[in-house]
Design an enzyme around this catalytic site. Structure first.
Site, PDB file in Angstrom:
ATOM      1  N   PRO A  75       0.830  -1.215   0.000  1.00 45.63           N
ATOM      2  CA  PRO A  75       0.000   0.000   0.000  1.00 45.63           C
ATOM      3  C   PRO A  75       0.862   1.261   0.000  1.00 45.63           C
ATOM      4  CG  PRO A  75      -0.283  -1.247   2.049  1.00 45.63           C
ATOM      5  CD  PRO A  75       0.635  -2.028   1.187  1.00 45.63           C
ATOM      6  N   GLU A  76       0.466   2.233  -0.810  1.00 50.55           N
ATOM      7  CA  GLU A  76       1.149   3.519  -0.843  1.00 50.55           C
ATOM      8  C   GLU A  76       0.199   4.563  -0.236  1.00 50.55           C
ATOM      9  OE1 GLU A  76       3.058   4.193  -4.689  1.00 50.55           O
ATOM     10  OE2 GLU A  76       3.189   2.038  -5.027  1.00 50.55           O
ATOM     11  N   LYS A 104       3.256   6.272   4.424  1.00 54.35           N
ATOM     12  CA  LYS A 104       2.708   4.923   4.567  1.00 54.35           C
ATOM     13  C   LYS A 104       2.546   4.521   6.029  1.00 54.35           C
ATOM     14  CE  LYS A 104       5.464   3.894   0.507  1.00 54.35           C
ATOM     15  NZ  LYS A 104       6.572   3.089  -0.029  1.00 54.35           N
ATOM     16  N   HIS A 158      -5.635 -15.530   8.271  1.00 54.83           N
ATOM     17  CA  HIS A 158      -4.409 -14.794   8.616  1.00 54.83           C
ATOM     18  C   HIS A 158      -4.667 -13.665   9.608  1.00 54.83           C
ATOM     19  CE1 HIS A 158      -2.691 -17.054   5.328  1.00 54.83           C
ATOM     20  NE2 HIS A 158      -3.545 -16.540   4.492  1.00 54.83           N
ATOM     21  N   ARG A 179       1.289 -12.279   4.666  1.00 55.21           N
ATOM     22  CA  ARG A 179       2.725 -12.510   4.581  1.00 55.21           C
ATOM     23  C   ARG A 179       3.477 -12.069   5.831  1.00 55.21           C
ATOM     24  NH1 ARG A 179       3.611 -10.258  -1.462  1.00 55.21           N
ATOM     25  NH2 ARG A 179       5.710 -11.117  -1.254  1.00 55.21           N
ATOM     26  N   ARG A 195      20.096  15.649  -6.234  1.00 54.99           N
ATOM     27  CA  ARG A 195      20.376  14.220  -6.060  1.00 54.99           C
ATOM     28  C   ARG A 195      21.118  13.678  -7.274  1.00 54.99           C
ATOM     29  NH1 ARG A 195      17.515  11.553  -1.749  1.00 54.99           N
ATOM     30  NH2 ARG A 195      17.015  13.225  -0.295  1.00 54.99           N
ATOM     31  N   ARG A 248      13.704  -4.217  -7.776  1.00 57.21           N
ATOM     32  CA  ARG A 248      12.299  -4.346  -8.166  1.00 57.21           C
ATOM     33  C   ARG A 248      12.195  -4.045  -9.658  1.00 57.21           C
ATOM     34  NH1 ARG A 248       8.801  -1.107  -3.886  1.00 57.21           N
ATOM     35  NH2 ARG A 248      10.417   0.461  -4.121  1.00 57.21           N
TER      36      ARG A 248
END
Ligand code: ZN
Length: 297
Positions: free
Chosen positions: A2-3, A61, A95, A115, A166, A276
């Site tokens: 989730p963001e 988050k 779960h 998880r 950056r 990723r």
């Protein structure tokens, strides 16, 4: 994972269903869900019993219920954590690792996590170092987390000024929760596509106006996702009533490899990025020469 929009949907659900209700019984099943709590599962359950959540809050988050004793129940959703509001008589969901029952005998709150990367902890609230709208403070473990783009204290100009200094990939910078919080892989890819910038470009290669546009697109895409109840692309995100979000169908590039770019028709690619993936349009987002290859169509 989730963001920001997904966490905001869950926060709003907790504000509606849980805030102001005194906890009668807290059950914490197993040590794993309580591994971030000093003292473990039994101490966590005892710590929650008798407390009343006074507000449901979020930064990026990070999600927490402020409690009536200057502490907070911090929920780490991890990859697959779910906060579900269910009738107290309903059996445990799959779960289910923790639950709260309230003195009013209204709906119970369940924490389910397939998880188990997520969990609960109670932490002291401390003064917000960024001066955001958190009158009771922020959890002690979140003081290194920068404001997110939905917060009034978020300053897009300041973040743009930092972004262009950056040297690393600009995508890595927007995922840096110490620069801007709440952005994950989905909305980073979508905002970079909207801006027409490849995620491997160094921040220093962006002009200040381009950095400002990128932040504007991050704000827009996450606001649009929030209107749709979030993105459930990776299947496990749901709101407190167990419903999925609908933004998946509006995704331009994330998870769309092999499909045509909605803007130019070129085939969207997926490439490795920091362990990723990145999803991007080779025509709209020119890849710098140094970028790693290994595309999947
Ligand atoms: Zn394109």
């Amino acid at each position: 994972m989730p963001e920001l929009p997904e966490v905001e949907v869950v926060r709003a659900g907790l504000a509606d269903h849980v805030v102001g209700r005194r906890i009668a019984v807290a059950e914490v099943r197993g040590e794993r869900v309580a591994r971030r709590h000093a003292g473990g599962a039994a101490a966590l359950a005892e710590r929650l019993t008798g407390r009343t959540p006074t507000s449901a809050e979020r930064r990026g988050k990070f999600l927490w219920l402020a409690l009536d004793d200057a502490s907070a129940l911090v929920t780490h959703l991890g990859m697959s954590g779910q906060m579900l509001v269910l009738p107290p008589d309903d059996p445990a969901v799959r779960h289910e690792h923790a639950r709260l029952d309230f003195e009013d005998e209204g709906p119970s709150l369940r924490f389910a996590d397939q998880r188990t990367f997520g969990g609960w902890s109670v932490e002291p609230l401390v003064t917000d170092p960024f001066g955001g709208d958190h009158p009771g403070g922020v959890p002690a473990s979140t003081t290194h987390i920068a404001p997110d783009p939905f917060e009034a204290v978020f300053d897009a100009e300041v973040v743009a000024a930092r972004l262009v200094t950056r040297r690393g990939p600009v995508k890595r910078a927007v995922l840096d929760q110490g620069l801007v919080s709440g952005v994950g892989n989905i909305y980073a890819d979508e905002a970079l596509w909207r801006t027409g910038v490849h995620g491997e470009r160094p921040g220093t290669a962006l002009t200040r106006p381009a950095a400002r546009r990128l932040i504007g697109h991050l704000q827009d895409v996450m606001a649009e996702a929030l209107e749709q109840g979030g993105t459930s692309f990776d299947a496990l995100y749901v709101n407190v009533n167990g419903a999925s979000g609908y933004f998946d169908r509006r995704l331009a590039v994330y998870g769309q490899q092999g499909r045509p770019c909605p803007r130019c028709g070129a085939t969207v690619l997926r490439s490795p990025f920091d362990g990723r993936s990145s999803h991007w349009c080779p025509a709209c987002q020119t890849r710098p020469r140094h970028a790693p290859k290994g595309d999947v169509r």
